[in-house]
Design an enzyme around this catalytic site. Structure first.
Site, PDB file in Angstrom:
ATOM      1  N   GLU B  60     -36.729  87.268  33.286  1.00 14.36           N
ATOM      2  CA  GLU B  60     -35.523  86.710  33.902  1.00 14.36           C
ATOM      3  C   GLU B  60     -34.233  87.142  33.207  1.00 14.36           C
ATOM      4  O   GLU B  60     -33.211  87.353  33.859  1.00 14.36           O
ATOM      5  CB  GLU B  60     -35.607  85.186  33.958  1.00 14.36           C
ATOM      6  CG  GLU B  60     -36.604  84.656  34.989  1.00 14.36           C
ATOM      7  CD  GLU B  60     -38.043  84.715  34.519  1.00 14.36           C
ATOM      8  OE1 GLU B  60     -38.287  85.049  33.344  1.00 14.36           O
ATOM      9  OE2 GLU B  60     -38.944  84.431  35.331  1.00 14.36           O
ATOM     10  N   HIS B 129     -41.914  73.752  37.403  1.00 17.05           N
ATOM     11  CA  HIS B 129     -41.695  74.137  38.799  1.00 17.05           C
ATOM     12  C   HIS B 129     -40.941  73.072  39.593  1.00 17.05           C
ATOM     13  O   HIS B 129     -40.886  73.143  40.809  1.00 17.05           O
ATOM     14  CB  HIS B 129     -43.043  74.413  39.492  1.00 17.05           C
ATOM     15  CG  HIS B 129     -43.737  75.632  39.000  1.00 17.05           C
ATOM     16  ND1 HIS B 129     -44.274  75.714  37.744  1.00 17.05           N
ATOM     17  CD2 HIS B 129     -43.990  76.823  39.588  1.00 17.05           C
ATOM     18  CE1 HIS B 129     -44.839  76.906  37.586  1.00 17.05           C
ATOM     19  NE2 HIS B 129     -44.678  77.604  38.684  1.00 17.05           N
TER      20      HIS B 129
END
Lengths: 399, 324
Positions: B60, B129
């Protein structure tokens, strides 16, 4: 003993330390090994190298004298900036002393359309790109965070977070690819990007991610690592178990170690790598093997972690003396030239000093400028509050 | 009018932006052939090619770091972060570079980029998540932070975010991705940074964004059955906050409950409560109340229904406000 200490910081080592240093064995100082590309010995003798010699073919005597001038001028500017810090005119300065050849050799290999992403020590590259040295001082004086337009000279702002710029450079190179500015064969169009960083940054995740992104995209980027042996106080062996240039192979692109104090070798190796990038052959990793002769910054005290004997060894590898010897041997410059360069350096230093001392402080309300492109209610509200608060003092004074 | 899901709203908005501006590129993990784990970019690589819909390595910091470089070269990258909890490796680039580059350059550099983040819980996922991390970024000067709650906003707001010359964090309520609503693709869109009163009422104001807008509308519906008339505001933009819209509502109702999935401590609700007591002090009939996630690491999914605000917790807060 501690002649590498910067005057004014260290109060001098205690007597025991002096004795310990006098009797200590001379440390093993790496010389870069046989794989390192070197075209000039520390004594200034030309070394033949069939792979790299031809990259120097296009250089005129004028160019060689130009390299010498660059090296001397930027070292002089650097010395002036260090002095300005000692006199309280700069908050801090990150000296490039010892790394001039690595920066000038690579900086002079760039073309106008190429783009450089520096750390905060690339004063020599900035010089080669045409950035006014005075502009570098604003950041260190606390007047701004970077006082130049990156797109004017294709030289990005100094990046202080270690290694972050390697990803920016890689992304920029991915943009270059999408612009169709790679592999066209047009020397004025094909574009390379160069990312500067140091041996310390080689441990950063960002740098390793940049290698991955550049490799899988075959991006036209050159990773130029100045291995100056020290990441503040931590030596190479605290950063890596293998020579840094060998890491590139694991990422899938070539790595080469070059004598970072040999401006001709750096120019040749950088030219090869930049050509490869521009022509669509993807990234190259260059490890310029050099030495940080001074402190990490003016806030640092290297006498606490390294011995002066090591510095002495590297003094004999000085990048300026080496090129000067070569120019003399080959009768490409005379004393008049060297004197003229010294004179020009002093003039430049005086200009930098004058410019620094007369640099205007920013106005208080300017900190509200440029946070956003579009108007922002919080910024505007606080700008008004700031103005009203200060206007309040004026009113009180009026009573 | 067309009926579409929020996911399709974003997808159509991305498509429209890419058709309009060849400099718009998408970057992210699995966004190409797969169309993203939520299929938000479904079909875009097929139509726009691999150079404009870029499957990135799984890193990322690398995605955002290279997107910065693309923006410096003149592109408008739209980054997809696969899940909210995976934004943190890129945190340094967002906070230290994306947010600060313009000020650092004294206005010479623009970074027109969008970072899309599916946000929030309620989908029974494993750890990392289901997070709501918008306050970190709303706290950072130099960024804009917006969050859509319905398909029409998804369609328009993503295009407006891409057109913005400032960097925008674009939150998408992942548990509502498949909720359908009407989208008018020919109407003039609402302003990106304005809040919207999505239900008018007189007794108290519910302030929400993203996934909690639907929860609040359901709460207002239930309260109506008990004779309580609740106004619901969808903030849409979290930074900057449209406090004018919120304040006018509070000046009318005198009572406010701020609702979000994120933990309440130093969350968006804290800022809104502080701002309202400054702006609407004499209009407030009760303290501004907050309903949010507890101040805990996000729990295992068997506990998330107890962790997250729901209709009952919202109504409980409304009752406390009305009883004050």
């Amino acid at each position: 003993m501690s002649d590498n200490a910067v005057a004014g910081v260290s109060t001098g080592p205690a007597e025991d330390d002096v004795l310990a240093e006098l009797t200590a064995p001379v440390p093993e100082v790496g010389d870069g090994g046989p794989e390192m590309v070197q075209l000039l010995t520390p004594e200034g003798q030309r070394v033949e190298n069939t792979e790299y010699d031809h990259y120097l073919d296009g250089l005129t005597d004028e160019d060689l004298r130009g390299f010498y001038r660059d090296l001397v001028l930027i070292r002089r500017v650097d010395a002036e900036a260090t002095a300005l810090q000692r006199q309280g005119e700069l908050g801090i300065w990150a000296s490039l002393l010892g790394q001039e050849a690595a920066q000038v050799g690579s900086g002079r290999a760039l073309r106008p359309q190429d783009y450089a992403f520096p750390t905060y020590r690339e004063h020599g590259v900035a010089w080669c790109r045409g950035v006014n040295p005075l502009n570098l001082l604003g950041l260190f004086r606390g007047v701004n965070h970077g006082g130049w337009d990156p797109n004017e000279k294709n030289f990005h702002l100094y990046t202080i977070v270690i290694g972050a710029q390697t990803l920016h450079a890689t992304g920029y190179a991915m943009g270059v690819q999408r612009d169709g500015a790679v592999g066209t064969g047009d020397p004025d169009r094909d574009t390379a990007v160069i990312a500067y960083f140091g041996d310390g940054a080689s441990a950063q995740g960002d740098v390793n991610e940049a290698f991955v992104y550049a490799a899988v995209n075959n991006a036209p980027v050159v990773f130029f690592c100045q291995n100056n042996q020290w990441a503040i106080s931590e030596p190479n062996e605290r950063q890596t178990r293998i020579p840094l240039y060998q890491r590139a192979r694991g990422f899938g692109f070539p790595g080469v170690r070059v004598d970072g104090n040999d401006v001709l070798a750096v120019y040749a190796v950088a030219t090869q790598a930049l050509n490869a990038a521009r022509s669509g052959q993807g990234p190259t990793f260059i490890e310029a093997y050099t030495y940080r002769m001074g402190a990490h910054t003016t806030s640092d005290d290297p006498t606490k972690y390294r011995v002066s004997a090591e510095v002495e060894v590297w003094k004999h590898r000085d990048p300026i003396e080496r090129l000067k010897s070569c120019l003399v041997h080959q009768a490409k410059a005379d004393q008049g030239f060297f004197d003229a360069v010294d004179g020009e350096a002093d003039e430049l230093a005086a200009q930098v000093r004058e410019g620094c001392l007369t640099m205007p402080d920013p106005t208080g309300d300017s900190m509200f400028d440029h946070v956003y492109v579009e108007p922002h209610p919080v910024v505007e509200a606080e700008r008004r509050e700031f103005a009203e608060y200060h206007a309040g003092f004026a009113t009180e004074g009026g009573h | 009018m067309t009926s579409m899901t929020i996911a399709k709203g974003v997808n159509n908005g991305l498509r429209a932006a890419m058709e309009r501006d060849p400099k718009v590129v998408l970057m992210g993990e699995d966004i190409g052939k797969l169309g993203g784990v939520f299929r938000v970019t479904d079909g875009l690589q097929k139509d726009f090619g691999e150079d404009r819909v870029i499957d990135t390595p799984l890193a990322e910091a690398g995605i955002v770091g290279t997107a910065i470089g693309m923006a410096l070269r003149g592109y408008r990258p739209v980054v997809e972060i696969q899940f909210d909890g995976f934004i943190y490796p890129a945190f340094d680039h967002i906070v230290s570079q994306v947010a600060k580059m313009r000020a650092r350059s004294l206005g010479k550099v623009r970074l027109p980029m969008v970072i899309r983040i599916p946000v929030g819980g309620g989908i029974g996922a494993v750890e990392h998540h289901s997070e709501s991390n918008e306050a970190y970024f709303a706290h950072t000067a130099g960024l804009k932070v917006v969050c859509c709650s319905n398909a029409e906003d998804a369609y328009w707001m993503i295009q407006q975010a891409i057109e913005s010359d400032d960097p925008v964090l674009f939150y998408e309520p992942k548990r509502r991705y498949w909720d359908k609503s009407e989208v008018d693709v020919s109407a003039a869109p609402r302003e990106l940074l304005k809040a919207q009163v999505v239900r008018e009422g007189a007794d108290a104001t519910l302030v929400a964004y993203g996934p909690m807008v639907k929860t609040c509308l359901q709460a207002a519906e239930a309260a109506a059955g008990e004779g309580k008339d609740l106004e619901v505001i969808d903030l849409r933009s979290l930074s900057p906050l449209d406090l004018d819209t919120v304040a006018s509502s509070v000046e009318k109702t005198g009572r406010t409950v701020v609702v979000h999935e994120a933990s309440t401590f130093l969350g968006m609700g804290a800022e809104i409560a502080a701002a309202l007591q400054q702006r609407c002090f004499y209009h407030l009939e009760a303290p501004v109340l907050r309903v949010g996630g507890y101040n805990l690491p996000y729990p295992p999914s068997k506990l998330e229904e107890e962790f997250l605000p729901d209709l009952d917790r919202v109504l409980d807060a409304v009752d406390r406000s009305l009883a004050f």
